[in-house]
Design a protein around this motif. Structure first.
Motif, PDB file in Angstrom:
ATOM      1  N   GLY A  41       0.743  -1.246   0.000  1.00  0.00           N
ATOM      2  CA  GLY A  41       0.000   0.000   0.000  1.00  0.00           C
ATOM      3  C   GLY A  41       0.772   1.295   0.000  1.00  0.00           C
ATOM      4  O   GLY A  41       0.171   2.370   0.081  1.00  0.00           O
ATOM      5  N   ALA A  42       2.091   1.266  -0.090  1.00  0.00           N
ATOM      6  CA  ALA A  42       2.847   2.518  -0.134  1.00  0.00           C
ATOM      7  C   ALA A  42       2.630   3.228  -1.466  1.00  0.00           C
ATOM      8  O   ALA A  42       2.546   2.590  -2.514  1.00  0.00           O
ATOM      9  N   ASP A  43       2.558   4.541  -1.425  1.00  0.00           N
ATOM     10  CA  ASP A  43       2.477   5.347  -2.647  1.00  0.00           C
ATOM     11  C   ASP A  43       3.855   5.591  -3.235  1.00  0.00           C
ATOM     12  O   ASP A  43       3.996   5.838  -4.429  1.00  0.00           O
ATOM     13  N   ALA A  44       4.861   5.539  -2.376  1.00  0.00           N
ATOM     14  CA  ALA A  44       6.241   5.763  -2.806  1.00  0.00           C
ATOM     15  C   ALA A  44       7.163   5.081  -1.807  1.00  0.00           C
ATOM     16  O   ALA A  44       6.774   4.800  -0.663  1.00  0.00           O
ATOM     17  N   VAL A  45       8.385   4.808  -2.242  1.00  0.00           N
ATOM     18  CA  VAL A  45       9.400   4.253  -1.344  1.00  0.00           C
ATOM     19  C   VAL A  45      10.656   5.100  -1.452  1.00  0.00           C
ATOM     20  O   VAL A  45      10.902   5.748  -2.472  1.00  0.00           O
ATOM     21  N   TYR A  46      11.446   5.090  -0.392  1.00  0.00           N
ATOM     22  CA  TYR A  46      12.765   5.720  -0.453  1.00  0.00           C
ATOM     23  C   TYR A  46      13.818   4.651  -0.225  1.00  0.00           C
ATOM     24  O   TYR A  46      13.673   3.773   0.611  1.00  0.00           O
ATOM     25  N   ILE A  47      14.864   4.713  -1.040  1.00  0.00           N
ATOM     26  CA  ILE A  47      15.886   3.679  -1.042  1.00  0.00           C
ATOM     27  C   ILE A  47      17.272   4.329  -1.062  1.00  0.00           C
ATOM     28  O   ILE A  47      17.407   5.512  -1.372  1.00  0.00           O
ATOM     29  N   GLY A  48      18.270   3.545  -0.744  1.00  0.00           N
ATOM     30  CA  GLY A  48      19.642   4.022  -0.821  1.00  0.00           C
ATOM     31  C   GLY A  48      20.434   3.186  -1.798  1.00  0.00           C
ATOM     32  O   GLY A  48      20.256   1.968  -1.886  1.00  0.00           O
ATOM     33  N   GLY A  49      21.315   3.834  -2.550  1.00  0.00           N
ATOM     34  CA  GLY A  49      22.252   3.107  -3.375  1.00  0.00           C
ATOM     35  C   GLY A  49      23.433   2.655  -2.532  1.00  0.00           C
ATOM     36  O   GLY A  49      23.436   2.795  -1.300  1.00  0.00           O
ATOM     37  N   LYS A  88      21.736  -3.553   3.141  1.00  0.00           N
ATOM     38  CA  LYS A  88      22.199  -4.138   1.879  1.00  0.00           C
ATOM     39  C   LYS A  88      22.309  -3.063   0.810  1.00  0.00           C
ATOM     40  O   LYS A  88      23.256  -3.002   0.055  1.00  0.00           O
ATOM     41  N   ASN A  89      21.293  -2.223   0.780  1.00  0.00           N
ATOM     42  CA  ASN A  89      21.196  -1.160  -0.217  1.00  0.00           C
ATOM     43  C   ASN A  89      21.115  -1.719  -1.631  1.00  0.00           C
ATOM     44  O   ASN A  89      21.215  -2.914  -1.858  1.00  0.00           O
ATOM     45  N   PHE A  90      20.939  -0.828  -2.594  1.00  0.00           N
ATOM     46  CA  PHE A  90      20.610  -1.221  -3.955  1.00  0.00           C
ATOM     47  C   PHE A  90      21.793  -1.045  -4.899  1.00  0.00           C
ATOM     48  O   PHE A  90      22.397   0.026  -4.939  1.00  0.00           O
ATOM     49  N   ASP A 149      19.546  -3.492  -9.383  1.00  0.00           N
ATOM     50  CA  ASP A 149      18.365  -3.724  -8.556  1.00  0.00           C
ATOM     51  C   ASP A 149      17.512  -2.468  -8.460  1.00  0.00           C
ATOM     52  O   ASP A 149      16.278  -2.532  -8.399  1.00  0.00           O
ATOM     53  N   MET A 150      18.164  -1.332  -8.428  1.00  0.00           N
ATOM     54  CA  MET A 150      17.435  -0.068  -8.381  1.00  0.00           C
ATOM     55  C   MET A 150      16.560   0.084  -9.626  1.00  0.00           C
ATOM     56  O   MET A 150      15.390   0.467  -9.538  1.00  0.00           O
ATOM     57  N   LYS A 151      17.124  -0.236 -10.779  1.00  0.00           N
ATOM     58  CA  LYS A 151      16.367  -0.156 -12.036  1.00  0.00           C
ATOM     59  C   LYS A 151      15.174  -1.103 -12.006  1.00  0.00           C
ATOM     60  O   LYS A 151      14.055  -0.732 -12.378  1.00  0.00           O
ATOM     61  N   THR A 152      15.397  -2.334 -11.516  1.00  0.00           N
ATOM     62  CA  THR A 152      14.308  -3.311 -11.416  1.00  0.00           C
ATOM     63  C   THR A 152      13.227  -2.806 -10.471  1.00  0.00           C
ATOM     64  O   THR A 152      12.032  -2.914 -10.761  1.00  0.00           O
ATOM     65  N   LYS A 159      23.404   8.283 -13.785  1.00  0.00           N
ATOM     66  CA  LYS A 159      22.847   6.923 -13.778  1.00  0.00           C
ATOM     67  C   LYS A 159      21.470   6.905 -13.128  1.00  0.00           C
ATOM     68  O   LYS A 159      20.553   6.213 -13.604  1.00  0.00           O
ATOM     69  N   LEU A 160      21.301   7.659 -12.057  1.00  0.00           N
ATOM     70  CA  LEU A 160      19.997   7.711 -11.390  1.00  0.00           C
ATOM     71  C   LEU A 160      18.929   8.273 -12.322  1.00  0.00           C
ATOM     72  O   LEU A 160      17.790   7.798 -12.340  1.00  0.00           O
ATOM     73  N   GLU A 161      19.297   9.271 -13.080  1.00  0.00           N
ATOM     74  CA  GLU A 161      18.340   9.822 -14.040  1.00  0.00           C
ATOM     75  C   GLU A 161      18.029   8.816 -15.134  1.00  0.00           C
ATOM     76  O   GLU A 161      16.862   8.654 -15.529  1.00  0.00           O
ATOM     77  N   GLU A 162      19.035   8.112 -15.623  1.00  0.00           N
ATOM     78  CA  GLU A 162      18.843   7.118 -16.688  1.00  0.00           C
ATOM     79  C   GLU A 162      17.881   6.006 -16.285  1.00  0.00           C
ATOM     80  O   GLU A 162      17.073   5.545 -17.098  1.00  0.00           O
ATOM     81  N   ILE A 163      17.961   5.560 -15.029  1.00  0.00           N
ATOM     82  CA  ILE A 163      17.119   4.431 -14.618  1.00  0.00           C
ATOM     83  C   ILE A 163      15.751   4.871 -14.108  1.00  0.00           C
ATOM     84  O   ILE A 163      14.931   4.029 -13.738  1.00  0.00           O
ATOM     85  N   GLY A 164      15.496   6.182 -14.074  1.00  0.00           N
ATOM     86  CA  GLY A 164      14.142   6.659 -13.829  1.00  0.00           C
ATOM     87  C   GLY A 164      13.784   7.009 -12.412  1.00  0.00           C
ATOM     88  O   GLY A 164      12.594   7.017 -12.053  1.00  0.00           O
ATOM     89  N   ALA A 165      14.772   7.304 -11.558  1.00  0.00           N
ATOM     90  CA  ALA A 165      14.447   7.733 -10.194  1.00  0.00           C
ATOM     91  C   ALA A 165      13.525   8.951 -10.236  1.00  0.00           C
ATOM     92  O   ALA A 165      13.671   9.828 -11.085  1.00  0.00           O
TER      93      ALA A 165
END
Length: 410
Positions: free
Chosen positions: A23-31, A41-43, A47-50, A84-90
């Protein structure tokens, strides 16, 4: 008033998927660099792209943390990482350092930028300043009351969003700006490597009696006088929404997939219940009961109503309350045989009572009467980590449903 966002933590790809499904509308993650959770573990970028693709397919967003307080050497990799973050769609980056912001504006100028709680934003003038620098969202410091937040909302531009923590661990220092970990263990909290020294047990030494240690005791366990209670605002979710906060944030990138699923599902139901009938909204006690089935410390409302006093510290222990064990996650379900394929996460025994939980609050209880291994042979116990088994279930289940059981006293 637009509907608030429910923002969940994700320490890895599995937890990202759980957060979205529950049910989350968004998630926050770390590379693997620039995020404030060095022990997670981080991304990887792959995995970030996936994960971003998984979220976007379901109409959800992913924000990436860049919120360390960087030294010169930390900046060397930043330009390449940003592109890279922009390329994968963050969907956005979360930062606290002005130098990092300058790099973002230079290399990915179209990226949405959120100001981390590490920046300690506690007033409307500071919020207006950051907005003029190109910040679209300010993550408010934990040390604000709902009254202060309302005033900040009233005295800032309408298109500036505010985000605030509503659940999870609290820090003894100003929104994470703590030097205790650095001093006690040479681990830099501001670069994601906090040793949680505030959770340790301490002794008292008088200056003229060096080497003589006195216990500081509330009881025989000692006193953990830096040890804050956890924040939990489920009982006051209506007041939080009405304060003007847009994004309601759950703390816990180090927490388990079960924790993320449990906490997100409860807040999702509470938020949706509020919007269905704002005028007659009432807190449902079952929400708090459900939240307590995930690991937690004693709860507090933090700074939202008044400054915390002596009752907001947990003096008896630094350990979590864990009343339930996460024992498995559903991978598949066969409606003809009523067999659920399960990845084991803790030992599972035939004949024991379990609970099965899904994305909506409300669980089913049953006894395990049939349990098979990967060769379809009946077994009495599934003892191996991440063992794939099949369990006959009383009610239909879906992928990502979770199996848990009340913890037995040893």
């Amino acid at each position: 008033m637009k509907k608030v966002e429910l923002l969940a933590p994700a320490g890895d790809l599995e937890r990202l998927k759980m957060a979205i499904v529950y049910g989350a509308d968004a998630v926050y993650i770390g590379g693997q660099i620039f995020g404030l959770r060095a022990s997670a573990k981080n991304f990887s970028l792959e995995d970030m792209k996936t994960g971003i693709e998984f979220a976007h397919e379901r109409g959800k967003k992913v924000y990436v943390t860049l919120n360390i307080i960087p030294h010169n050497d930390d900046l060397n990799e930043l330009p390449h990482y940003l592109t890279k973050l922009e390329e994968i769609g963050a969907d956005a980056v979360i930062l606290s350092d002005p130098g990092t912001l300058m790099y973002v504006k230079e290399y990915i100028p179209n990226m949405e930028v959120h100001l981390s709680t590490q920046a300690n934003n506690t007033n409307y003038m500071s919020a207006n300043f950051w907005h003029k620098q190109g910040i679209q969202r300010v993550v408010l410091a934990r040390e604000l009351s709902l009254k202060e937040i309302k005033e900040i909302r009233e005295k800032t531009d309408e298109d500036l969003e505010f985000e605030a923590f509503i659940h999870g661990a609290m820090c003894i220092s100003y929104s994470g700006r703590c030097l205790l970990s650095n001093y006690m263990s040479n681990r830099d909290a501001n670069k994601g490597d906090c040793a949680q020294s505030c959770r340790w047990n301490y002794y008292l030494v008088e200056e003229k009696r060096p080497g003589e240690y006195y216990k500081v005791e509330e009881d025989e366990k000692g006193t953990y006088f830096f040890n804050s209670k956890d924040l939990c605002m489920i009982e006051h979710i209506d007041k939080v929404i009405e304060s003007g906060i847009y994004s309601l944030k759950i703390e816990g990138r180090m927490k388990s997939a079960y924790y993320v699923a449990n906490i997100v599902s409860v807040y999702r139901e509470a938020i949706d219940t509020y919007y269905r009938d704002k005028e007659n909204f009432k807190f449902n006690p079952k929400w708090l009961d459900e939240i307590k089935k995930a690991s937690h410390r004693e709860f507090s409302s933090g700074f939202y109503f008044e400054k915390p006093g002596h009752t907001e510290q947990h003096y008896g222990s630094s350990s979590y309350v864990r009343d339930y064990d996460f024992i498995g996650v559903v991978l598949d379900y066969d409606s003809e045989t009523k067999l659920a394929t399960v990845e084991q996460r803790n030992r599972i025994f035939k004949g024991e009572e379990i609970e099965i939980m899904g994305p909506k609050v409300g669980n089913s209880n049953q006894t395990i009467e049939v349990m098979l291994n990967d060769k379809n042979e009946e077994i009495e116990v599934a003892p191996h980590a991440k063992q794939i088994i099949k369990i006959k279930v009383d009610k239909p289940v879906e992928k990502y449903y979770i199996l848990r059981r009340p913890r037995k006293d040893d």
